[in-house]
Design a protein around this motif. Structure first.
Motif, PDB file in Angstrom:
ATOM      1  N   ILE A  68      19.071 -61.580 -45.226  1.00  0.00           N
ATOM      2  CA  ILE A  68      18.344 -62.834 -45.076  1.00  0.00           C
ATOM      3  C   ILE A  68      17.688 -62.930 -43.703  1.00  0.00           C
ATOM      4  CG2 ILE A  68      20.498 -63.975 -44.408  1.00  0.00           C
ATOM      5  CD1 ILE A  68      17.421 -65.601 -46.072  1.00  0.00           C
ATOM      6  N   ARG A  69      18.221 -62.236 -42.715  1.00  0.00           N
ATOM      7  CA  ARG A  69      17.634 -62.290 -41.375  1.00  0.00           C
ATOM      8  C   ARG A  69      16.342 -61.477 -41.284  1.00  0.00           C
ATOM      9  NH1 ARG A  69      22.559 -62.199 -36.934  1.00  0.00           N
ATOM     10  NH2 ARG A  69      23.725 -63.933 -37.807  1.00  0.00           N
ATOM     11  N   GLU A  70      16.131 -60.604 -42.252  1.00  0.00           N
ATOM     12  CA  GLU A  70      14.940 -59.754 -42.244  1.00  0.00           C
ATOM     13  C   GLU A  70      13.858 -60.247 -43.200  1.00  0.00           C
ATOM     14  OE1 GLU A  70      14.646 -57.425 -40.055  1.00  0.00           O
ATOM     15  OE2 GLU A  70      16.688 -57.759 -39.313  1.00  0.00           O
ATOM     16  N   THR A  71      14.236 -60.936 -44.256  1.00  0.00           N
ATOM     17  CA  THR A  71      13.270 -61.406 -45.238  1.00  0.00           C
ATOM     18  C   THR A  71      13.603 -62.829 -45.642  1.00  0.00           C
ATOM     19  OG1 THR A  71      12.401 -61.075 -47.479  1.00  0.00           O
ATOM     20  CG2 THR A  71      14.658 -60.369 -47.075  1.00  0.00           C
ATOM     21  N   LYS A  72      12.551 -63.582 -45.950  1.00  0.00           N
ATOM     22  CA  LYS A  72      12.781 -64.957 -46.393  1.00  0.00           C
ATOM     23  C   LYS A  72      12.645 -65.074 -47.907  1.00  0.00           C
ATOM     24  CE  LYS A  72      12.229 -68.286 -43.697  1.00  0.00           C
ATOM     25  NZ  LYS A  72      13.542 -68.093 -43.079  1.00  0.00           N
ATOM     26  N   LYS A  73      12.614 -63.943 -48.611  1.00  0.00           N
ATOM     27  CA  LYS A  73      12.426 -63.971 -50.061  1.00  0.00           C
ATOM     28  C   LYS A  73      13.738 -64.082 -50.817  1.00  0.00           C
ATOM     29  CE  LYS A  73       7.912 -61.780 -50.181  1.00  0.00           C
ATOM     30  NZ  LYS A  73       7.050 -60.772 -50.812  1.00  0.00           N
ATOM     31  N   MET A  74      14.797 -64.438 -50.112  1.00  0.00           N
ATOM     32  CA  MET A  74      16.075 -64.733 -50.745  1.00  0.00           C
ATOM     33  C   MET A  74      16.743 -65.868 -49.970  1.00  0.00           C
ATOM     34  SD  MET A  74      18.665 -61.720 -49.440  1.00  0.00           S
ATOM     35  CE  MET A  74      17.618 -60.297 -49.698  1.00  0.00           C
ATOM     36  N   PRO A  75      17.579 -66.663 -50.616  1.00  0.00           N
ATOM     37  CA  PRO A  75      18.287 -67.709 -49.868  1.00  0.00           C
ATOM     38  C   PRO A  75      19.458 -67.122 -49.111  1.00  0.00           C
ATOM     39  CG  PRO A  75      18.964 -67.752 -52.156  1.00  0.00           C
ATOM     40  CD  PRO A  75      17.904 -66.688 -52.055  1.00  0.00           C
ATOM     41  N   ARG A  76      20.026 -67.887 -48.218  1.00  0.00           N
ATOM     42  CA  ARG A  76      21.257 -67.477 -47.564  1.00  0.00           C
ATOM     43  C   ARG A  76      22.346 -67.344 -48.622  1.00  0.00           C
ATOM     44  NH1 ARG A  76      25.844 -69.762 -46.206  1.00  0.00           N
ATOM     45  NH2 ARG A  76      27.030 -68.938 -44.443  1.00  0.00           N
ATOM     46  N   PHE A  77      23.236 -66.341 -48.466  1.00  0.00           N
ATOM     47  CA  PHE A  77      24.275 -66.132 -49.476  1.00  0.00           C
ATOM     48  C   PHE A  77      25.235 -67.317 -49.538  1.00  0.00           C
ATOM     49  CE2 PHE A  77      25.716 -63.970 -45.581  1.00  0.00           C
ATOM     50  CZ  PHE A  77      26.913 -64.614 -45.352  1.00  0.00           C
ATOM     51  N   VAL A  78      25.783 -67.536 -50.726  1.00  0.00           N
ATOM     52  CA  VAL A  78      26.736 -68.625 -50.960  1.00  0.00           C
ATOM     53  C   VAL A  78      28.100 -68.014 -51.246  1.00  0.00           C
ATOM     54  CG1 VAL A  78      27.373 -70.542 -52.472  1.00  0.00           C
ATOM     55  CG2 VAL A  78      24.986 -70.193 -51.836  1.00  0.00           C
ATOM     56  N   THR A  79      29.114 -68.465 -50.541  1.00  0.00           N
ATOM     57  CA  THR A  79      30.468 -67.956 -50.763  1.00  0.00           C
ATOM     58  C   THR A  79      31.177 -68.767 -51.844  1.00  0.00           C
ATOM     59  OG1 THR A  79      31.489 -69.387 -49.099  1.00  0.00           O
ATOM     60  CG2 THR A  79      30.607 -67.265 -48.341  1.00  0.00           C
ATOM     61  N   LEU A  80      32.293 -68.219 -52.315  1.00  0.00           N
ATOM     62  CA  LEU A  80      33.092 -68.903 -53.331  1.00  0.00           C
ATOM     63  C   LEU A  80      33.543 -70.274 -52.840  1.00  0.00           C
ATOM     64  CD1 LEU A  80      34.706 -68.841 -56.023  1.00  0.00           C
ATOM     65  CD2 LEU A  80      36.562 -67.708 -54.758  1.00  0.00           C
ATOM     66  N   GLY A  81      33.992 -70.343 -51.582  1.00  0.00           N
ATOM     67  CA  GLY A  81      34.446 -71.613 -51.031  1.00  0.00           C
ATOM     68  C   GLY A  81      33.330 -72.633 -50.923  1.00  0.00           C
ATOM     69  N   GLU A  82      32.140 -72.200 -50.464  1.00  0.00           N
ATOM     70  CA  GLU A  82      30.995 -73.107 -50.349  1.00  0.00           C
ATOM     71  C   GLU A  82      30.559 -73.612 -51.714  1.00  0.00           C
ATOM     72  OE1 GLU A  82      28.903 -71.134 -46.361  1.00  0.00           O
ATOM     73  OE2 GLU A  82      28.355 -70.459 -48.377  1.00  0.00           O
ATOM     74  N   MET A  83      30.587 -72.730 -52.699  1.00  0.00           N
ATOM     75  CA  MET A  83      30.199 -73.120 -54.053  1.00  0.00           C
ATOM     76  C   MET A  83      31.139 -74.190 -54.598  1.00  0.00           C
ATOM     77  SD  MET A  83      29.590 -70.577 -57.287  1.00  0.00           S
ATOM     78  CE  MET A  83      28.722 -71.123 -58.758  1.00  0.00           C
ATOM     79  N   GLY A  84      32.437 -74.027 -54.351  1.00  0.00           N
ATOM     80  CA  GLY A  84      33.414 -75.016 -54.798  1.00  0.00           C
ATOM     81  C   GLY A  84      33.185 -76.378 -54.166  1.00  0.00           C
ATOM     82  N   ILE A  85      32.859 -76.385 -52.865  1.00  0.00           N
ATOM     83  CA  ILE A  85      32.604 -77.637 -52.148  1.00  0.00           C
ATOM     84  C   ILE A  85      31.365 -78.336 -52.694  1.00  0.00           C
ATOM     85  CG2 ILE A  85      31.941 -78.615 -49.914  1.00  0.00           C
ATOM     86  CD1 ILE A  85      33.689 -76.420 -48.621  1.00  0.00           C
ATOM     87  N   LYS A  86      30.292 -77.579 -52.888  1.00  0.00           N
ATOM     88  CA  LYS A  86      29.033 -78.154 -53.366  1.00  0.00           C
ATOM     89  C   LYS A  86      29.181 -78.726 -54.779  1.00  0.00           C
ATOM     90  CE  LYS A  86      26.044 -75.203 -50.532  1.00  0.00           C
ATOM     91  NZ  LYS A  86      25.407 -76.275 -49.739  1.00  0.00           N
ATOM     92  N   MET A  87      29.874 -78.008 -55.647  1.00  0.00           N
ATOM     93  CA  MET A  87      30.042 -78.501 -57.013  1.00  0.00           C
ATOM     94  C   MET A  87      30.949 -79.725 -57.058  1.00  0.00           C
ATOM     95  SD  MET A  87      30.023 -75.149 -59.510  1.00  0.00           S
ATOM     96  CE  MET A  87      31.488 -74.396 -58.793  1.00  0.00           C
TER      97      MET A  87
END
Length: 385
Positions: free
Chosen positions: A165-184
């Motif tokens: 992600i630091r080299e290209t903006k054609k993908m979002p920042r990665f999402v971890t299992l813990g972050e996904m749980g919090i967001k949902m």
């Protein structure tokens, strides 16, 4: 003599505190899983789970082509049941402490509540919350069975690709299992990195859009759309790579700007009781490619002209992506809800129950600014053509 006796006593006392490797497990006996792929089965409610194991057994002279990984596929009606079925197919029980990526198939993500899918992973004591989540276009199993030119382990190579992600903006920042749980849990819509298998290798392909309310896949952003969406996403550090390309007004040849720093600010405003947002996007970087070769980039007038072109393009494309998220997908993945909660909590409290729908109705204006800091060696130093 007395001294020797004290030495013996001291050694004996030390032995009491040496526990040894009581829980040692030989690496050859461990089924180290580094990647998981989740797909939908043929029967209703059936899950297909592909486990990617590291092969700890070296090849012999008779078998020089032994692969450095192997996959085991199982089915079941629940995640726990599906995982337990793996032990029926191998002498090495699965060990998930080194799991790097979980790839969720498109059909599963679009039809199943992702909170239910990830529930077992969040509860299991071996699994770390830093495991990265990726959505596959098509079957997730194909990602872990891809042919790679480097002949590495697909799950490990995929994990490495998510860091770019630091080299290209054609993908979002990665999402971890813990972050996904919090967001949902917070019913917050978000973007997840997506991947497609190629004839030889893998490709990160834009982003999957996950609805916080439905907790399902509701759409996709292409590579190019994700490039512009990243200017709207709140950057943790701001210093991210990415490009803006425009055509020179005279020669119609490409001019490429390399972004180095982004600042984004959301302004909440009310006029006659109507809620609206203003997004201010500021980026600074370098003009590192110019195919026209007709202008002197050491002149301020030329730089200001290119900046205006880049600013207009940035505003046009970010507005287009924002309209897609608002009107078509109806998902706030850019953090408008967070800013509203901070600036106008009473209004947020009224709208939060059905926020994504309310978000789709609110007017949003984009204000952009591009600043060129440097332009390399182009200018009078190059011979005129």
């Amino acid at each position: 003599m007395l001294k020797n006796k004290w030495m013996v006593v001291l050694v004996c006392l030390q032995l009491l505190f040496l526990t040894g490797c009581w829980d040692r497990r030989e690496i050859e006996d461990m089924g180290m899983v580094v990647g998981l792929a989740i797909d939908k089965g043929k029967k209703k409610g059936e899950i297909i789970l592909t486990n990617q194991f590291v092969n700890t057994i070296e090849g012999t002279k008779e078998e020089p082509g032994v692969s450095n990984y192997y996959n085991i596929k199982t089915t079941g009606g629940a995640m726990m049941e599906t995982v337990k079925n793996v032990s029926n197919l191998t002498d090495n029980s699965p060990y998930y402490t080194h799991l790097k990526v979980i790839v969720i198939g498109e059909e599963v993500a679009a039809t199943t509540n992702l909170m239910e899918i990830t529930n077992w992973f969040l509860r299991h004591h071996e699994l770390r919350r830093t495991i990265q989540i990726i959505i596959a276009k098509g079957k997730a199993e194909k990602i872990l069975t891809s042919k790679l030119e480097k002949r590495t382990i697909p799950a490990v190579e995929l994990w490495g690709m998510t860091q770019n992600i630091r080299e290209t903006k054609k993908m979002p920042r990665f999402v971890t299992l813990g972050e996904m749980g919090i967001k949902m849990t917070d019913e917050m819509s978000f973007l997840v990195q997506s991947v497609v298998p190629l004839q030889q290798g893998l490709k990160m392909a834009g982003a999957a859009v996950i609805s916080g309310k439905e907790r399902k896949l509701i759409g996709w952003l292409t590579d190019e759309e994700m490039n512009w969406a990243n200017f709207l996403v709140n950057q943790r550090k701001g210093k991210e790579g990415g490009v803006i390309k425009v055509l020179d007004e005279k020669t119609k040849k490409p001019i490429v700007y390399n972004n180095q720093n982004i600042k984004r600010k959301i302004v909440v405003s009310r006029k006659n009781g109507d809620l609206s947002f203003l997004v201010k996007v500021y980026t600074e970087g370098y003009l590192l490619e110019d195919w026209s070769l007709t202008e002197n980039s050491f002149e301020n007038n030329y730089i200001r002209t290119v900046e205006k072109q880049l600013t207009a393009e940035l505003k046009k494309q970010t507005t287009s992506v924002l309209n897609k998220m608002q009107k078509k997908l109806k998902a706030d993945v850019f953090g408008f809800r967070t800013q509203l909660r901070i600036d106008d909590y009473p209004t947020w409290k009224k709208l939060k129950t059905n926020w994504d729908t309310e978000f789709s109705k609110i007017p949003i204006e984009v204000q952009a600014e591009v600043k060129i800091l440097e332009f390399g060696g182009k200018g009078n130093k190059l011979p005129k053509r």
